[in-house]
Motif scaffolding. Structure first.
Motif, PDB file in Angstrom:
ATOM      1  N   TYR A   1       2.266   1.639  -3.358  1.00  0.00           N
ATOM      2  CA  TYR A   1       1.253   2.179  -4.426  1.00  0.00           C
ATOM      3  C   TYR A   1       0.848   3.558  -4.166  1.00  0.00           C
ATOM      4  O   TYR A   1       0.909   4.226  -5.200  1.00  0.00           O
ATOM      5  CB  TYR A   1      -0.032   1.155  -4.202  1.00  0.00           C
ATOM      6  CG  TYR A   1      -1.353   1.545  -5.060  1.00  0.00           C
ATOM      7  CD1 TYR A   1      -1.281   0.906  -6.343  1.00  0.00           C
ATOM      8  CD2 TYR A   1      -2.227   2.561  -4.696  1.00  0.00           C
ATOM      9  CE1 TYR A   1      -2.351   1.220  -7.272  1.00  0.00           C
ATOM     10  CE2 TYR A   1      -3.399   2.749  -5.517  1.00  0.00           C
ATOM     11  CZ  TYR A   1      -3.476   2.196  -6.691  1.00  0.00           C
ATOM     12  OH  TYR A   1      -4.269   2.405  -7.471  1.00  0.00           O
ATOM     13  N   ASN A   2       0.759   3.896  -3.083  1.00  0.00           N
ATOM     14  CA  ASN A   2       0.456   5.232  -2.806  1.00  0.00           C
ATOM     15  C   ASN A   2       1.636   6.340  -3.026  1.00  0.00           C
ATOM     16  O   ASN A   2       1.457   7.231  -3.878  1.00  0.00           O
ATOM     17  CB  ASN A   2       0.201   5.704  -1.458  1.00  0.00           C
ATOM     18  CG  ASN A   2      -1.119   4.820  -0.722  1.00  0.00           C
ATOM     19  OD1 ASN A   2      -1.829   4.450  -1.476  1.00  0.00           O
ATOM     20  ND2 ASN A   2      -1.210   4.834   0.478  1.00  0.00           N
TER      21      ASN A   2
ATOM     22  N   TYR B   1      -4.312  -8.435   0.225  1.00  0.00           N
ATOM     23  CA  TYR B   1      -4.351  -7.013  -0.269  1.00  0.00           C
ATOM     24  C   TYR B   1      -3.213  -6.541  -1.183  1.00  0.00           C
ATOM     25  O   TYR B   1      -2.199  -6.404  -0.530  1.00  0.00           O
ATOM     26  CB  TYR B   1      -4.774  -6.042   0.657  1.00  0.00           C
ATOM     27  CG  TYR B   1      -6.144  -6.180   1.663  1.00  0.00           C
ATOM     28  CD1 TYR B   1      -7.145  -5.502   1.273  1.00  0.00           C
ATOM     29  CD2 TYR B   1      -6.058  -6.865   2.442  1.00  0.00           C
ATOM     30  CE1 TYR B   1      -8.354  -5.688   1.987  1.00  0.00           C
ATOM     31  CE2 TYR B   1      -7.288  -7.251   3.204  1.00  0.00           C
ATOM     32  CZ  TYR B   1      -8.399  -6.622   3.065  1.00  0.00           C
ATOM     33  OH  TYR B   1      -9.354  -6.906   3.678  1.00  0.00           O
TER      34      TYR B   1
ATOM     35  N   GLN C   1       0.886  -1.294  -0.058  1.00  0.00           N
ATOM     36  CA  GLN C   1      -0.072   0.121   0.050  1.00  0.00           C
ATOM     37  C   GLN C   1       0.854   1.251  -0.039  1.00  0.00           C
ATOM     38  O   GLN C   1       0.548   2.203  -0.716  1.00  0.00           O
ATOM     39  CB  GLN C   1      -0.964   0.009   1.263  1.00  0.00           C
ATOM     40  CG  GLN C   1      -2.034   1.186   1.187  1.00  0.00           C
ATOM     41  CD  GLN C   1      -2.773   1.205   2.236  1.00  0.00           C
ATOM     42  OE1 GLN C   1      -2.723   0.351   3.266  1.00  0.00           O
ATOM     43  NE2 GLN C   1      -3.853   1.946   2.347  1.00  0.00           N
TER      44      GLN C   1
ATOM     45  N   VAL D   1      -2.135   4.307   5.988  1.00  0.00           N
ATOM     46  CA  VAL D   1      -1.848   2.888   5.504  1.00  0.00           C
ATOM     47  C   VAL D   1      -2.264   1.912   6.525  1.00  0.00           C
ATOM     48  O   VAL D   1      -2.118   2.099   7.896  1.00  0.00           O
ATOM     49  CB  VAL D   1      -0.285   2.969   5.360  1.00  0.00           C
ATOM     50  CG1 VAL D   1       0.059   1.557   4.902  1.00  0.00           C
ATOM     51  CG2 VAL D   1       0.109   3.808   4.351  1.00  0.00           C
TER      52      VAL D   1
ATOM     53  N   TYR E   1      -1.107  -4.630  -4.458  1.00  0.00           N
ATOM     54  CA  TYR E   1      -1.272  -3.541  -4.781  1.00  0.00           C
ATOM     55  C   TYR E   1      -0.427  -3.241  -5.979  1.00  0.00           C
ATOM     56  O   TYR E   1      -0.265  -2.222  -6.856  1.00  0.00           O
ATOM     57  CB  TYR E   1      -0.687  -2.241  -3.805  1.00  0.00           C
ATOM     58  CG  TYR E   1      -1.616  -2.182  -2.582  1.00  0.00           C
ATOM     59  CD1 TYR E   1      -2.532  -1.498  -2.539  1.00  0.00           C
ATOM     60  CD2 TYR E   1      -1.242  -3.273  -1.553  1.00  0.00           C
ATOM     61  CE1 TYR E   1      -3.603  -1.481  -1.518  1.00  0.00           C
ATOM     62  CE2 TYR E   1      -2.238  -3.021  -0.591  1.00  0.00           C
ATOM     63  CZ  TYR E   1      -3.212  -2.270  -0.518  1.00  0.00           C
ATOM     64  OH  TYR E   1      -4.092  -2.138   0.733  1.00  0.00           O
TER      65      TYR E   1
END
Length: 392
Positions: free
Chosen positions: A224-225, A251, A221, A234, A253
């Motif tokens: 990705y961000n 999850y 995450q 996060v 990304y």
């Protein structure tokens, strides 16, 4: 007398009690994937090299692939490197869809010839990947100057050079990222496969951490961000166990890899890391004995530049009559190795790149003359004397 090229049994015997205790400690903890043992080793290795981030992975090849991927290097890009090295150096460039562009090497150090790099740079060039071959640093000031001028990344292939120095600075601190291998025969080797990536770049480190575990979880995450300029909280999973269950791993990304250093290997490496400086020093002592004894022989001994602290992953000699010398040493029970019999630009897999014999004359010259003899720190004085006697 029989002397192997590398004696892993002798190394194990010298640390058997500590290594057994470390390995059994991980087994009894039942924390086999990531966890404290791996985190502690990464911190210790980062401190040893002198960098902010050390991210362990499954092997040295993965370290190179993931580093290239983290820098956005892929289809249509070019990476400049050396043809006188292990195949993985170029293979990893191809593995991400880029093209290796070979530059011949220096005849004395076997490292990439910095005077020939700039002429190979095109609009497609994205990085330079020097290899600190056999444990001696490439000419990094010149490489970094060229990279800065052309806005290129520098990826150190330091897989053979753990603990080495260039102008007083540790190998691994000389580019944007550096990659090390912990293959058992390396100066710092584990009991299987292992590798690590080091960097001072926070953003690249975040992406590397995501890529090594399927682009998932907290690091996925974050990466990705970062790549998409997103600011958001996060997700974290306090107390998650990566061996048994971590809810965030489901999850994803980024498209990543499954490349982690086993906790048992991290425990073994933590023991050996404490020994690496003394082991490298012992290698240099043996090299001094070899160099002195062979100075008036027909064999060409390796050259270490004054600005470098060589760690001699391999001790490489040159001979016009290599096959005859190898046969005599074999007869005497002394193991040898040829590194590397076919330069990468002449490997069949790279036939499509259009290189031909004569394009890299120094690499080709060395491929027919060089060979390695034992130089590991567990060699006894008797063994060293025997090797010298037979060489002379």
């Amino acid at each position: 007398m029989n002397i192997p090229l590398i004696d892993l049994q002798a190394q194990y015997n010298s640390l058997a009690e500590k290594l057994d205790k470390a390995a059994l400690g991980v087994l009894s903890s039942a924390n086999y994937i990531m966890g404290k043992t791996v985190i502690d080793f990464e911190k210790d290795f980062a401190n040893f090299i002198g960098v902010k981030h050390a991210i362990s992975v499954g092997n040295g090849t993965d370290a190179l692939v993931i580093s290239l991927k983290a820098m956005g290097i892929g289809e249509g890009d070019e990476v400049i490197t050396t043809p006188f090295t292990f195949f993985a150096t170029a293979e990893t460039i191809s593995a991400v869809g880029a093209t290796p562009v070979f530059v011949d090497v220096d005849k004395e150090t076997f490292n990439i010839d910095v005077t020939k790099i700039e002429e190979k740079i095109t609009s497609k060039t994205k990085a330079i990947m020097p290899v600190h071959i056999f444990g001696q640093s490439a000419d990094m000031d010149e490489i970094n100057e060229i990279a800065k001028k052309h806005n290129l990344y520098v990826i150190e292939d330091a897989c053979q050079a753990v603990g080495g120095k260039y102008k007083g600075r540790k190998i691994g601190t000389l580019g944007d990222v550096a990659c090390f291998s912990f293959f058992p025969t390396k100066n710092l080797g584990c009991a299987g496969d292992g590798g690590i990536i080091v960097t001072d770049n926070d953003e690249i480190a975040t992406i590397i951490r995501a890529l090594r575990t399927h682009g998932s979880g907290e690091n996925g995450q974050k990466a990705y961000n970062l790549l998409n300029n997103i600011e958001e909280e996060v997700k974290t999973a306090e107390g998650a166990n990566d061996t048994v269950y971590n809810p965030l791993k489901y999850y994803n990304y980024l498209i990543g890899y499954n490349s982690r250093l086993d906790a048992i290997q991290a425990a073994i490496l933590s023991v050996k890391l404490k020994e690496i400086d003394s082991w490298n020093s012992k290698r240099r002592e043996i090299v001094e004995l070899y160099n002195k004894a062979l100075q008036n022989s027909d064999l060409v001994t390796p050259i270490a530049k004054d600005c470098n602290e060589h760690v001699y992953h391999m001790y490489i000699l040159q001979s016009e009559n290599r096959e005859e010398v190898l046969a005599k040493l074999k007869e005497a029970g002394i193991a040898t190795g040829v590194y590397y019999p076919v330069p990468l630009h002449l490997q069949k897999v790279y036939k499509n790149l259009g290189y031909k014999e004569g394009d890299m004359p120094v690499s080709e010259y060395l491929s027919h003359r060089t060979f390695a003899i034992p130089v590991y720190p567990e060699l006894t004085k008797e063994q060293v004397d025997y090797i010298i006697q037979n060489l002379k």
